[in-house]
Design a protein around this motif. Structure first.
Motif, mmCIF file in Angstrom:
data_model
loop_
_atom_site.group_PDB
_atom_site.id
_atom_site.type_symbol
_atom_site.label_atom_id
_atom_site.label_comp_id
_atom_site.label_asym_id
_atom_site.label_seq_id
_atom_site.Cartn_x
_atom_site.Cartn_y
_atom_site.Cartn_z
ATOM 1 N N UNK A 21 0.817 -1.213 0.000
ATOM 2 C CA UNK A 21 0.000 0.000 0.000
ATOM 3 C C UNK A 21 0.853 1.267 0.000
ATOM 4 N N UNK A 22 2.028 1.200 0.612
ATOM 5 C CA UNK A 22 2.954 2.337 0.539
ATOM 6 C C UNK A 22 3.341 2.611 -0.911
ATOM 7 N N UNK A 23 3.643 1.560 -1.648
ATOM 8 C CA UNK A 23 4.036 1.725 -3.050
ATOM 9 C C UNK A 23 2.908 2.328 -3.887
ATOM 10 N N UNK A 24 1.672 1.965 -3.554
ATOM 11 C CA UNK A 24 0.512 2.476 -4.301
ATOM 12 C C UNK A 24 0.004 3.811 -3.764
ATOM 13 N N UNK A 25 0.602 4.280 -2.671
ATOM 14 C CA UNK A 25 0.187 5.536 -2.032
ATOM 15 C C UNK A 25 -1.282 5.483 -1.597
ATOM 16 N N UNK A 26 -1.683 4.331 -1.050
ATOM 17 C CA UNK A 26 -3.028 4.167 -0.506
ATOM 18 C C UNK A 26 -2.921 4.183 1.018
ATOM 19 N N UNK A 27 -3.589 5.114 1.692
ATOM 20 C CA UNK A 27 -3.547 5.129 3.162
ATOM 21 C C UNK A 27 -4.120 3.829 3.732
ATOM 22 N N UNK A 28 -3.565 3.403 4.879
ATOM 23 C CA UNK A 28 -4.032 2.169 5.510
ATOM 24 C C UNK A 28 -4.086 2.359 7.016
ATOM 25 N N UNK A 29 -4.732 1.417 7.707
ATOM 26 C CA UNK A 29 -5.122 1.615 9.106
ATOM 27 C C UNK A 29 -4.071 1.232 10.133
ATOM 28 N N UNK A 30 -3.083 0.459 9.746
ATOM 29 C CA UNK A 30 -2.208 -0.152 10.745
ATOM 30 C C UNK A 30 -0.860 0.553 10.863
#
Length: 324
Positions: free
Chosen positions: A96-105
């Motif tokens: 998700x970091x590579x895709x620049x998508x925020x995540x919860x953890x």
């Protein structure tokens, strides 16, 4: 315009089914007036979004999108509730970091660190955190019964170093139980932790940060009806869970202060659960830190949120919005 939230569940470990139950819990907690919600189930063979009509849509791993009714849907946020690999150990966080998508953890490093129980304990020793004596055993090398008894002693716990929900965990009381317990744990993880037994009161304490404010939840006291807090105690009701825990105000404050300090030391993000055991003399011993804790309606975190007079819907909104 509503943001689209993907509740990412499943995974490749024995905790797949537990994770799917957590996803159902999270789905029920998140404000559907504010967000569009999809549960996304991950396995080694397939990544699929579960659509409202009961069908499934394959996830395009290039951008984490899927197609619904001919239209491309790309989630704005990932709520990760995979217990085990790849969602609790940093792998999915890196994706998700590579895709620049925020995540919860927590981020990649913190997720990987907390997922390895032995590594985490050794790291936190440097901050003066009290943990049980333990040793790490690799599947290729093994260990003799005599070394376990000499270095750790009996009784002890033999557990997978990278697993949860008490899969593969054995409380070992005799020499004859050591090798079978190691084999059971090796079925879950190539590295196994042999940990000294501590007799005391088991506790669980949730914590999260949102809007620059750290919220430490009420503490749950765990009274297992079994030898220890095993799978049946966790998921089949063979336990008494008391929230808030039957502790003095002074000890409650010490535990909650330590939970907040651990959150800050590690640089955690989202909802985290810290497990402890209180031994003689009110000594606080860390058991483990869960960065993707169980989230069914009866799990510790929802219990603690209710005991704090908060609503899960508001807590979920705070955590999601804090990531943007």
């Amino acid at each position: 315009m509503k943001r689209t939230i993907a509740i990412v569940a499943g995974g490749d470990s024995s905790e797949h089914g537990v994770s799917m139950k957590s996803a159902e819990g999270i789905y029920s907690f998140i404000d559907k007036e504010k967000y569009n919600l999809y549960i996304v189930e991950l396995t080694k063979k397939s990544w699929e979004a579960l659509l409202p009509d009961g069908t499934r849509a394959a996830i395009d791993k290039n951008d984490f999108s899927f197609t619904e009714n001919g239209k491309k849907v790309k989630p704005d946020f990932a709520y990760i509730t995979i217990h085990g690999t790849p969602g609790e150990n940093g792998i999915l966080q890196g994706y998700f970091e590579l895709l620049d998508i925020p995540y919860s953890t927590c981020d990649v490093l913190v997720s990987a660190l907390t997922f390895s129980k032995f590594t985490l304990n050794q790291y936190l020793k440097g901050f003066g955190i009290r943990v049980a004596e333990s040793m790490l055993v690799n599947k290729r090398h093994g260990i003799s019964d005599e070394d376990v008894i000499e270095k750790i002693g009996l009784p002890c716990f033999i557990k997978p170093n990278a697993s949860g929900s008490s899969f593969g965990v054995t409380k070992v009381k005799t020499k004859e139980q050591i090798q079978p317990a190691l084999q059971k744990a090796f079925e879950e993880s190539d590295d196994v932790m042999v940990e000294a037994f501590m007799d005391g009161i088991e506790l669980a304490n949730g914590c999260y940060r949102a809007g620059g404010k750290t919220v430490v939840l009420p503490i749950t006291e765990v009274v297992s009806k079994n030898e220890f807090f095993d799978f049946n105690a966790k998921y089949n009701g063979e336990v008494t869970e008391i929230t808030p825990a039957r502790l003095s105000d002074e000890l409650t404050g010490r535990v909650q202060k330590l939970t907040s300090a651990l959150y800050d030391i590690l640089g955690c993000k989202g909802l985290v659960r810290v497990d402890y055991i209180i031994t003689e003399g009110e000594k606080i011993n860390l058991l483990e830190i869960n960065t993707t804790p169980g989230m069914t309606a009866t799990s510790f975190i929802p219990q603690q949120v209710r005991a704090a007079g908060l609503s899960m819907k508001d807590v979920m909104t705070d955590i999601i919005e804090d990531c943007f």
